[in-house]
Write an enzyme that holds these catalytic residues in place. Structure first.
Site, PDB file in Angstrom:
ATOM      1  N   ARG A  63       0.804  -1.223   0.000  1.00  0.00           N
ATOM      2  CA  ARG A  63       0.000   0.000   0.000  1.00  0.00           C
ATOM      3  C   ARG A  63       0.839   1.277   0.000  1.00  0.00           C
ATOM      4  O   ARG A  63       0.549   2.213  -0.734  1.00  0.00           O
ATOM      5  CB  ARG A  63      -0.977   0.012   1.182  1.00  0.00           C
ATOM      6  CG  ARG A  63      -1.872   1.234   1.156  1.00  0.00           C
ATOM      7  CD  ARG A  63      -3.099   1.070   2.002  1.00  0.00           C
ATOM      8  NE  ARG A  63      -2.864   1.466   3.375  1.00  0.00           N
ATOM      9  CZ  ARG A  63      -3.838   1.589   4.291  1.00  0.00           C
ATOM     10  NH1 ARG A  63      -5.096   1.325   3.955  1.00  0.00           N
ATOM     11  NH2 ARG A  63      -3.568   1.946   5.510  1.00  0.00           N
ATOM     12  N   ARG A  89      -9.812  -1.119  -3.198  1.00  0.00           N
ATOM     13  CA  ARG A  89      -8.788  -0.980  -2.149  1.00  0.00           C
ATOM     14  C   ARG A  89      -9.225   0.098  -1.173  1.00  0.00           C
ATOM     15  O   ARG A  89      -9.964   1.011  -1.545  1.00  0.00           O
ATOM     16  CB  ARG A  89      -7.445  -0.557  -2.736  1.00  0.00           C
ATOM     17  CG  ARG A  89      -6.898  -1.481  -3.782  1.00  0.00           C
ATOM     18  CD  ARG A  89      -5.429  -1.250  -3.992  1.00  0.00           C
ATOM     19  NE  ARG A  89      -4.661  -1.701  -2.851  1.00  0.00           N
ATOM     20  CZ  ARG A  89      -4.350  -2.973  -2.625  1.00  0.00           C
ATOM     21  NH1 ARG A  89      -4.746  -3.912  -3.439  1.00  0.00           N
ATOM     22  NH2 ARG A  89      -3.640  -3.303  -1.562  1.00  0.00           N
ATOM     23  N   LEU A  91      -8.110   3.274   0.924  1.00  0.00           N
ATOM     24  CA  LEU A  91      -7.047   4.280   0.904  1.00  0.00           C
ATOM     25  C   LEU A  91      -6.544   4.521   2.331  1.00  0.00           C
ATOM     26  O   LEU A  91      -7.305   4.461   3.291  1.00  0.00           O
ATOM     27  CB  LEU A  91      -7.571   5.586   0.307  1.00  0.00           C
ATOM     28  CG  LEU A  91      -8.035   5.523  -1.148  1.00  0.00           C
ATOM     29  CD1 LEU A  91      -8.611   6.866  -1.574  1.00  0.00           C
ATOM     30  CD2 LEU A  91      -6.899   5.115  -2.079  1.00  0.00           C
ATOM     31  N   ASN A 105     -17.263   7.714  -2.997  1.00  0.00           N
ATOM     32  CA  ASN A 105     -17.271   6.288  -3.324  1.00  0.00           C
ATOM     33  C   ASN A 105     -18.705   5.861  -3.596  1.00  0.00           C
ATOM     34  O   ASN A 105     -19.631   6.351  -2.948  1.00  0.00           O
ATOM     35  CB  ASN A 105     -16.720   5.471  -2.148  1.00  0.00           C
ATOM     36  CG  ASN A 105     -16.687   3.980  -2.440  1.00  0.00           C
ATOM     37  OD1 ASN A 105     -16.276   3.556  -3.513  1.00  0.00           O
ATOM     38  ND2 ASN A 105     -17.134   3.164  -1.491  1.00  0.00           N
ATOM     39  N   HIS A 107     -21.232   2.583  -3.536  1.00  0.00           N
ATOM     40  CA  HIS A 107     -21.289   1.248  -2.935  1.00  0.00           C
ATOM     41  C   HIS A 107     -22.665   0.633  -3.201  1.00  0.00           C
ATOM     42  O   HIS A 107     -23.686   1.294  -2.981  1.00  0.00           O
ATOM     43  CB  HIS A 107     -21.037   1.350  -1.424  1.00  0.00           C
ATOM     44  CG  HIS A 107     -20.968   0.010  -0.774  1.00  0.00           C
ATOM     45  ND1 HIS A 107     -19.853  -0.797  -0.839  1.00  0.00           N
ATOM     46  CD2 HIS A 107     -21.889  -0.694  -0.082  1.00  0.00           C
ATOM     47  CE1 HIS A 107     -20.096  -1.925  -0.204  1.00  0.00           C
ATOM     48  NE2 HIS A 107     -21.324  -1.893   0.264  1.00  0.00           N
ATOM     49  N   ALA A 140     -11.293   7.277   6.478  1.00  0.00           N
ATOM     50  CA  ALA A 140     -10.250   6.245   6.502  1.00  0.00           C
ATOM     51  C   ALA A 140     -10.816   4.852   6.791  1.00  0.00           C
ATOM     52  O   ALA A 140     -10.165   3.853   6.562  1.00  0.00           O
ATOM     53  CB  ALA A 140      -9.179   6.613   7.519  1.00  0.00           C
ATOM     54  N   ASP A 143     -16.081   1.947   3.806  1.00  0.00           N
ATOM     55  CA  ASP A 143     -17.506   2.144   3.526  1.00  0.00           C
ATOM     56  C   ASP A 143     -18.258   2.812   4.683  1.00  0.00           C
ATOM     57  O   ASP A 143     -19.413   2.477   4.972  1.00  0.00           O
ATOM     58  CB  ASP A 143     -18.175   0.799   3.185  1.00  0.00           C
ATOM     59  CG  ASP A 143     -17.621   0.206   1.897  1.00  0.00           C
ATOM     60  OD1 ASP A 143     -17.170   0.981   1.035  1.00  0.00           O
ATOM     61  OD2 ASP A 143     -17.649  -1.027   1.747  1.00  0.00           O
TER      62      ASP A 143
HETATM   63  C1  GRF Z   1     -19.980  -1.308  -8.542  1.00  0.00           C
HETATM   64  O1  GRF Z   1     -21.074  -2.089  -8.165  1.00  0.00           O
HETATM   65  C2  GRF Z   1     -19.500  -0.487  -7.388  1.00  0.00           C
HETATM   66  O2  GRF Z   1     -20.516  -0.027  -6.570  1.00  0.00           O
HETATM   67  C3  GRF Z   1     -18.676  -1.512  -6.647  1.00  0.00           C
HETATM   68  O3  GRF Z   1     -17.998  -2.206  -7.654  1.00  0.00           O
HETATM   69  C4  GRF Z   1     -18.777  -2.178  -8.847  1.00  0.00           C
HETATM   70  C5  GRF Z   1     -17.912  -1.608  -9.943  1.00  0.00           C
HETATM   71  O4  GRF Z   1     -18.491  -1.710 -11.197  1.00  0.00           O
HETATM   72  N1  GRF Z   1     -17.834  -0.863  -5.672  1.00  0.00           N
HETATM   73  P1  GRF Z   1     -17.861  -0.934 -12.429  1.00  0.00           P
HETATM   74  O5  GRF Z   1     -16.371  -1.279 -12.467  1.00  0.00           O
HETATM   75  O6  GRF Z   1     -18.084   0.536 -12.238  1.00  0.00           O
HETATM   76  O7  GRF Z   1     -18.579  -1.477 -13.620  1.00  0.00           O
END
Ligand code: GRF
Length: 200
Positions: A63, A89, A91, A105, A107, A140, A143
């Site tokens: 890292r 990953r 960060l 991000n 999710h 940090a 999620d």
């Molecule tokens: C998405 O579902 C995102 O939320 C998750 O990984 C997936 C990535 O998909 N963290 P892509 O590479 O944008 O198609």
């Protein structure tokens, strides 16, 4: 125009959706760098678009060395904000601290439910009737940062994973560009972990 660094590890559908929104004039930004921790279809696509790219093998480097070279590339590209678009990953606190409240991000669950890898699989295995998408500021911790936008997606236990996945991804492709737009317009304010979206 905010200069974005977009970090990817996978297929790049969120990168493509964000780029399309920028090209259509819906997000006042430019993709200054696409960075990856491994070879990935997302990176191939970015190269095909003629975007500046960065690749370093995070597993091989570790890292600290990975982030050191990523940091140099982000500085050289004069990146002002980061978007994690399927970047697999975590960060380091030091890198996160370089972009205070300027890292987003996406999710594929309604956080704090199902953090970490394979959130859709986790949700289906748990038997939930509703899952969804979260776009949050990155802290940090994995999620766990302040939530900017969230949208539910219904789950019918009779349908297969592919159908749920398709609906989740469609929501991601709308929500991530929307959140990036809010960030670029300076409309995201935080009070601890609460996000206020101010009028434009
Ligand atoms: C998405 O579902 C995102 O939320 C998750 O990984 C997936 C990535 O998909 N963290 P892509 O590479 O944008 O198609």
């Amino acid at each position: 125009m905010t200069r974005l660094g977009v970090l990817v590890s996978g297929q790049g559908s969120n990168l493509r959706a964000l780029y399309a929104a920028i090209q259509a004039g819906r997000v006042p930004a430019t993709v200054a760098l696409v960075g990856a921790d491994r070879e990935a279809p997302a990176l191939t696509w970015a190269r095909e678009q003629g975007l500046a790219t960065f690749l370093a093998d995070a597993r091989a480097l570790g890292r600290a060395a990975f982030e050191e070279s990523l940091g140099r590339a982000l500085d050289a590209a004069q990146v002002e904000a980061l978007v994690l678009a399927g970047f697999l990953r975590v960060l380091s606190p030091a890198l996160v601290a370089r972009y205070p409240d300027r890292i987003l991000n996406v999710h594929p669950s309604l956080l704090p439910a199902f953090p970490g890898l394979d959130a859709i699989g986790q949700a289906l295995a748990h038997g939930v009737r509703v899952t969804g998408v979260t776009v949050h500021l990155v802290s940090a911790e994995l999620d766990a940062g302040p939530i900017v936008l969230q949208e539910p997606v219904a789950v019918d236990p009779a349908e297969g994973r592919a159908a749920v996945e398709a609906r989740v991804h469609a929501v991601e492709h709308r929500l991530l560009p929307e959140a990036v737009r809010l960030l670029c317009e300076g409309r995201i304010r935080t009070r601890g972990r609460i996000v206020d979206i101010v009028e434009g």
